[in-house]
Design a protein around this motif. Structure first.
Motif, PDB file in Angstrom:
ATOM      1  N   LEU A   6      -8.152 -11.868   2.508  1.00  0.00           N
ATOM      2  CA  LEU A   6      -8.124 -10.853   3.556  1.00  0.00           C
ATOM      3  C   LEU A   6      -9.133  -9.767   3.184  1.00  0.00           C
ATOM      4  O   LEU A   6      -9.180  -9.336   2.027  1.00  0.00           O
ATOM      5  CB  LEU A   6      -6.713 -10.250   3.624  1.00  0.00           C
ATOM      6  N   ARG A   7      -9.957  -9.388   4.160  1.00  0.00           N
ATOM      7  CA  ARG A   7     -10.920  -8.308   3.902  1.00  0.00           C
ATOM      8  C   ARG A   7     -10.729  -7.239   4.973  1.00  0.00           C
ATOM      9  O   ARG A   7     -10.875  -7.507   6.168  1.00  0.00           O
ATOM     10  CB  ARG A   7     -12.343  -8.861   3.928  1.00  0.00           C
ATOM     11  N   VAL A   8     -10.387  -6.047   4.540  1.00  0.00           N
ATOM     12  CA  VAL A   8     -10.084  -4.954   5.467  1.00  0.00           C
ATOM     13  C   VAL A   8     -11.149  -3.882   5.296  1.00  0.00           C
ATOM     14  O   VAL A   8     -11.436  -3.462   4.168  1.00  0.00           O
ATOM     15  CB  VAL A   8      -8.686  -4.376   5.152  1.00  0.00           C
ATOM     16  N   CYS A  21      -3.105   5.538  10.626  1.00  0.00           N
ATOM     17  CA  CYS A  21      -3.747   5.320   9.325  1.00  0.00           C
ATOM     18  C   CYS A  21      -5.246   5.469   9.527  1.00  0.00           C
ATOM     19  O   CYS A  21      -5.748   5.298  10.633  1.00  0.00           O
ATOM     20  CB  CYS A  21      -3.391   3.950   8.746  1.00  0.00           C
ATOM     21  N   ARG A  22      -5.958   5.819   8.447  1.00  0.00           N
ATOM     22  CA  ARG A  22      -7.387   6.117   8.608  1.00  0.00           C
ATOM     23  C   ARG A  22      -8.216   5.593   7.434  1.00  0.00           C
ATOM     24  O   ARG A  22      -7.854   5.785   6.275  1.00  0.00           O
ATOM     25  CB  ARG A  22      -7.583   7.628   8.732  1.00  0.00           C
ATOM     26  N   ASP A  23      -9.317   4.913   7.789  1.00  0.00           N
ATOM     27  CA  ASP A  23     -10.330   4.486   6.811  1.00  0.00           C
ATOM     28  C   ASP A  23      -9.754   3.707   5.634  1.00  0.00           C
ATOM     29  O   ASP A  23     -10.078   3.989   4.482  1.00  0.00           O
ATOM     30  CB  ASP A  23     -11.086   5.716   6.275  1.00  0.00           C
ATOM     31  N   VAL A  24      -8.923   2.720   5.937  1.00  0.00           N
ATOM     32  CA  VAL A  24      -8.369   1.911   4.864  1.00  0.00           C
ATOM     33  C   VAL A  24      -9.258   0.685   4.640  1.00  0.00           C
ATOM     34  O   VAL A  24      -9.571  -0.037   5.589  1.00  0.00           O
ATOM     35  CB  VAL A  24      -6.933   1.452   5.194  1.00  0.00           C
ATOM     36  N   SER A  25      -9.682   0.484   3.400  1.00  0.00           N
ATOM     37  CA  SER A  25     -10.501  -0.683   3.052  1.00  0.00           C
ATOM     38  C   SER A  25      -9.964  -1.320   1.781  1.00  0.00           C
ATOM     39  O   SER A  25      -9.624  -0.615   0.833  1.00  0.00           O
ATOM     40  CB  SER A  25     -11.962  -0.278   2.790  1.00  0.00           C
ATOM     41  N   PHE A  26      -9.855  -2.638   1.772  1.00  0.00           N
ATOM     42  CA  PHE A  26      -9.536  -3.354   0.526  1.00  0.00           C
ATOM     43  C   PHE A  26      -9.743  -4.851   0.736  1.00  0.00           C
ATOM     44  O   PHE A  26      -9.824  -5.319   1.871  1.00  0.00           O
ATOM     45  CB  PHE A  26      -8.093  -3.080   0.075  1.00  0.00           C
ATOM     46  N   ASP A  27      -9.846  -5.584  -0.378  1.00  0.00           N
ATOM     47  CA  ASP A  27      -9.850  -7.051  -0.352  1.00  0.00           C
ATOM     48  C   ASP A  27      -8.558  -7.525  -0.993  1.00  0.00           C
ATOM     49  O   ASP A  27      -8.139  -6.973  -2.012  1.00  0.00           O
ATOM     50  CB  ASP A  27     -11.008  -7.612  -1.194  1.00  0.00           C
ATOM     51  N   LEU A  28      -7.941  -8.542  -0.422  1.00  0.00           N
ATOM     52  CA  LEU A  28      -6.771  -9.159  -1.047  1.00  0.00           C
ATOM     53  C   LEU A  28      -7.141 -10.597  -1.388  1.00  0.00           C
ATOM     54  O   LEU A  28      -7.676 -11.318  -0.548  1.00  0.00           O
ATOM     55  CB  LEU A  28      -5.572  -9.126  -0.098  1.00  0.00           C
ATOM     56  N   TRP A  29      -6.840 -11.006  -2.634  1.00  0.00           N
ATOM     57  CA  TRP A  29      -7.237 -12.337  -3.103  1.00  0.00           C
ATOM     58  C   TRP A  29      -6.045 -13.284  -3.087  1.00  0.00           C
ATOM     59  O   TRP A  29      -4.899 -12.843  -3.147  1.00  0.00           O
ATOM     60  CB  TRP A  29      -7.838 -12.219  -4.516  1.00  0.00           C
ATOM     61  N   PRO A  30      -6.314 -14.597  -3.025  1.00  0.00           N
ATOM     62  CA  PRO A  30      -5.209 -15.565  -3.009  1.00  0.00           C
ATOM     63  C   PRO A  30      -4.264 -15.329  -4.192  1.00  0.00           C
ATOM     64  O   PRO A  30      -4.712 -15.102  -5.314  1.00  0.00           O
ATOM     65  CB  PRO A  30      -5.925 -16.919  -3.146  1.00  0.00           C
ATOM     66  N   GLY A  31      -2.989 -15.369  -3.933  1.00  0.00           N
ATOM     67  CA  GLY A  31      -2.004 -15.210  -4.997  1.00  0.00           C
ATOM     68  C   GLY A  31      -1.743 -13.774  -5.403  1.00  0.00           C
ATOM     69  O   GLY A  31      -0.929 -13.515  -6.283  1.00  0.00           O
ATOM     70  N   GLU A  32      -2.434 -12.823  -4.763  1.00  0.00           N
ATOM     71  CA  GLU A  32      -2.294 -11.425  -5.158  1.00  0.00           C
ATOM     72  C   GLU A  32      -1.205 -10.739  -4.326  1.00  0.00           C
ATOM     73  O   GLU A  32      -1.140 -10.921  -3.118  1.00  0.00           O
ATOM     74  CB  GLU A  32      -3.633 -10.723  -4.931  1.00  0.00           C
ATOM     75  N   VAL A  33      -0.372  -9.947  -4.990  1.00  0.00           N
ATOM     76  CA  VAL A  33       0.682  -9.218  -4.282  1.00  0.00           C
ATOM     77  C   VAL A  33       0.353  -7.729  -4.322  1.00  0.00           C
ATOM     78  O   VAL A  33       0.218  -7.143  -5.400  1.00  0.00           O
ATOM     79  CB  VAL A  33       2.063  -9.458  -4.928  1.00  0.00           C
ATOM     80  N   MET A  34       0.196  -7.140  -3.143  1.00  0.00           N
ATOM     81  CA  MET A  34      -0.124  -5.712  -3.090  1.00  0.00           C
ATOM     82  C   MET A  34       1.042  -4.930  -2.500  1.00  0.00           C
ATOM     83  O   MET A  34       1.606  -5.324  -1.483  1.00  0.00           O
ATOM     84  CB  MET A  34      -1.373  -5.474  -2.250  1.00  0.00           C
ATOM     85  N   GLY A  35       1.397  -3.854  -3.152  1.00  0.00           N
ATOM     86  CA  GLY A  35       2.432  -2.979  -2.634  1.00  0.00           C
ATOM     87  C   GLY A  35       1.802  -1.779  -1.945  1.00  0.00           C
ATOM     88  O   GLY A  35       0.774  -1.269  -2.389  1.00  0.00           O
ATOM     89  N   ILE A  36       2.403  -1.349  -0.832  1.00  0.00           N
ATOM     90  CA  ILE A  36       1.969  -0.105  -0.175  1.00  0.00           C
ATOM     91  C   ILE A  36       3.141   0.858  -0.281  1.00  0.00           C
ATOM     92  O   ILE A  36       4.230   0.561   0.214  1.00  0.00           O
ATOM     93  CB  ILE A  36       1.602  -0.341   1.297  1.00  0.00           C
ATOM     94  N   VAL A  37       2.934   1.971  -0.981  1.00  0.00           N
ATOM     95  CA  VAL A  37       4.018   2.940  -1.142  1.00  0.00           C
ATOM     96  C   VAL A  37       3.626   4.283  -0.541  1.00  0.00           C
ATOM     97  O   VAL A  37       2.457   4.570  -0.322  1.00  0.00           O
ATOM     98  CB  VAL A  37       4.417   3.133  -2.637  1.00  0.00           C
ATOM     99  N   GLY A  38       4.632   5.101  -0.281  1.00  0.00           N
ATOM    100  CA  GLY A  38       4.401   6.397   0.341  1.00  0.00           C
ATOM    101  C   GLY A  38       5.664   6.779   1.082  1.00  0.00           C
ATOM    102  O   GLY A  38       6.521   5.935   1.333  1.00  0.00           O
TER     103      GLY A  38
END
Lengths: 257, 227
Positions: A6-8, A21-38
């Motif tokens: 995934l490429r954001v 939400c504003r100006d969010v960019s990131f890459d997510l790779w296979p098998g990677e788990v990303m948490g979004i907190v706030g």
């Protein structure tokens, strides 16, 4: 693995003049788990909805590595292909399992339905796979024909997870998957999720306000405040050595039992 | 011998925004090289930044300036600048960490907690459990506890489970943060043996040891931190 899953890029969602939400960019790779907190209102759920093709962004792009085609913008690909993606390659686990389940059909049918959506037709096979998946999420076989209405909150959430994972998705979106559950039920669910994510090499994006959940499940974190990402990085680094004032406040506000 | 770790002009200051923005400088321009077969001890008074430096090496703490070049998979990775997934790959294959405290995960038995780093690099379950059992036995964790989740173990038992986990995978780099604190003499001797075996196997070790006896027994070099 040369391409991200995934490429954001510069993702922005406005509600009139207000910022989701504003100006969010990131890459997510296979098998990677990303948490979004706030905290509540920081834009976590808006971001998750934009990422999972359920809320069109105001600006920016979300590209997904479609099998055989490479990175493709999910909002340009057209409705039928987007629907297909959501049924096969993706899973969405809602905070309230009632939003992700069909309450009027049996537990087995809830799991089997996802299989039928990707072409399974043999009743015996579908039933056997559904049974196998109930086992994986620790629901007894004898509940296969019961309606979800008769399940506890923790069981409903496990059923929703089985329904999502039965088609072996590559990417799962989860919104507060343990929200509203008793702590003992949470621990069981977390252990289960942790194991399934590792065994299936799933990539996942998990929205949570619970830092302990983030630490247990996520490889990396994004911290959001007022719709913007204020800090990101390796999970234990962000939690143990937070740099942004807001992250420091968040981490120092957790009560220890 | 090629360096396994090369720390270059590393600086770290903590800024506490929730407490009036107080700045706490920890260290500045630190340089350190560690080769395989060495055990370098970070030494200095309390508050001199020993643990912070160790945590920086592991990627758990983010330095303000400088580089931490770690030999991984035939190349060098700068832990201070690498993406999370690259740091995780280094931790999985190259760099282990033993702290005093076990972060227990609900429902996972002690034997699997120890075997997990080996399972993560593809070692078959039985082989990994065999190695885990051997380490737990050496560290005197009674066999009847192996199938239980360590959350209910005593502090000393949890610490020894954590040590076993740290040594299980035989990573080429091992970071030790006071692994022997509060262990009794017999268990301390086992940890010293494990460290000596790792050195003999060519592991690069960096450690903080509160205990003079352990420090003198295992250190090949002392890195002084003045605070």
């Amino acid at each position: 693995m040369s391409a991200p899953l995934l490429r954001v890029k510069d993702l922005t969602r406005l509600y009139g003049a207000r910022v989701g939400c504003r100006d969010v960019s990131f890459d997510l790779w296979p098998g990677e788990v990303m948490g979004i907190v706030g905290e509540s209102g920081s834009g976590k759920t808006t971001l998750l909805s934009c990422l999972s093709a359920r809320l069109e962004p105001t600006a920016g792009s979300v590209q997904y590595d479609v099998r055989g085609q490479g990175l493709t913008d999910i909002y340009i690909m057209g409705e039928p292909r987007r629907r297909m993606l959501m049924r096969t390659d993706w899973g969405i686990v809602h905070q309230n399992p009632r939003d992700g389940l069909r309450m009027g059909v049996s537990a087995g049918a809830n799991v089997g339905e996802r299989l039928m959506a990707v072409g399974a037709r043999h009743y015996g096979d579908i039933r056997a796979r559904a049974d196998e998946w109930l086992g994986k999420v620790e629901i007894e076989s004898e509940r296969l024909d019961d309606l979800p209405l008769t399940f506890s909150g923790g069981m409903l959430q496990r059923l929703q997870i089985a329904r999502n994972l039965v088609t072996h998705p590559r990417l799962v979106f989860m919104d507060e998957p343990t929200g509203g559950l008793d702590v003992s039920v949470q621990a069981r669910l977390l252990d289960l999720l942790r194991r399934l994510v590792t065994d299936l090499n799933l990539a996942a994006i998990i929205v949570t306000h619970d830092l302990a959940v983030a630490r247990l499940l996520a490889h990396r974190l994004m911290v959001m405040k007022n719709g913007e990402v204020v800090e990101s990085g390796l999970t234990d680094q962000v939690l143990d050595d937070p740099h942004h004032p807001y992250t420091q406040l968040l981490v120092s506000s957790v009560l220890m039992p | 011998m090629t360096a396994m770790i090369r720390v270059e002009t590393l600086s770290k200051t903590y800024v506490l925004h929730t407490q009036g923005g107080v700045s706490i400088p920890v260290f500045a321009d630190a340089d350190l090289e560690v080769a395989g077969g060495e055990c370098v001890t970070l030494h200095g008074p309390s508050g001199s930044g020993k643990s912070t430096l160790l945590r920086c090496l592991y990627g758990n703490c983010k330095p303000d300036a400088g580089a931490i070049r770690v030999r991984h998979d035939g190349a060098e990775v700068d832990i201070a600048a690498a993406d999370p997934r690259d740091v995780l790959a280094v931790r999985k294959h190259t760099m282990g960490y033993v702290s005093q405290f076990l972060r227990a995960i609900p429902r996972v038995p002690a034997l699997d907690v120890v075997a997990e780093p080996l399972r993560a690099v593809g070692v078959p379950a039985e082989t990994a459990r065999g190695r885990a059992a051997e380490l737990l036995a050496r560290l005197r964790i009674p066999e009847r506890l192996w199938a239980l989740a360590p959350a209910t173990f005593s502090g000393g038992e949890q610490q020894r489970v954590n040590i076993a986990r740290g040594f299980a995978a035989g990573h080429p780099i091992l970071l030790l943060d006071e692994p022997t604190a509060s262990l009794d003499a017999r268990n301390r001797a086992v940890v010293i043996e494990l460290i000596e075996e790792a050195k003999a196997a060519g592991t690069a070790l960096v450690g903080v040891f509160h205990d003079d006896e352990v420090r003198e027994a295992v250190s090949t070099r002392i890195f002084s931190m003045l605070g």
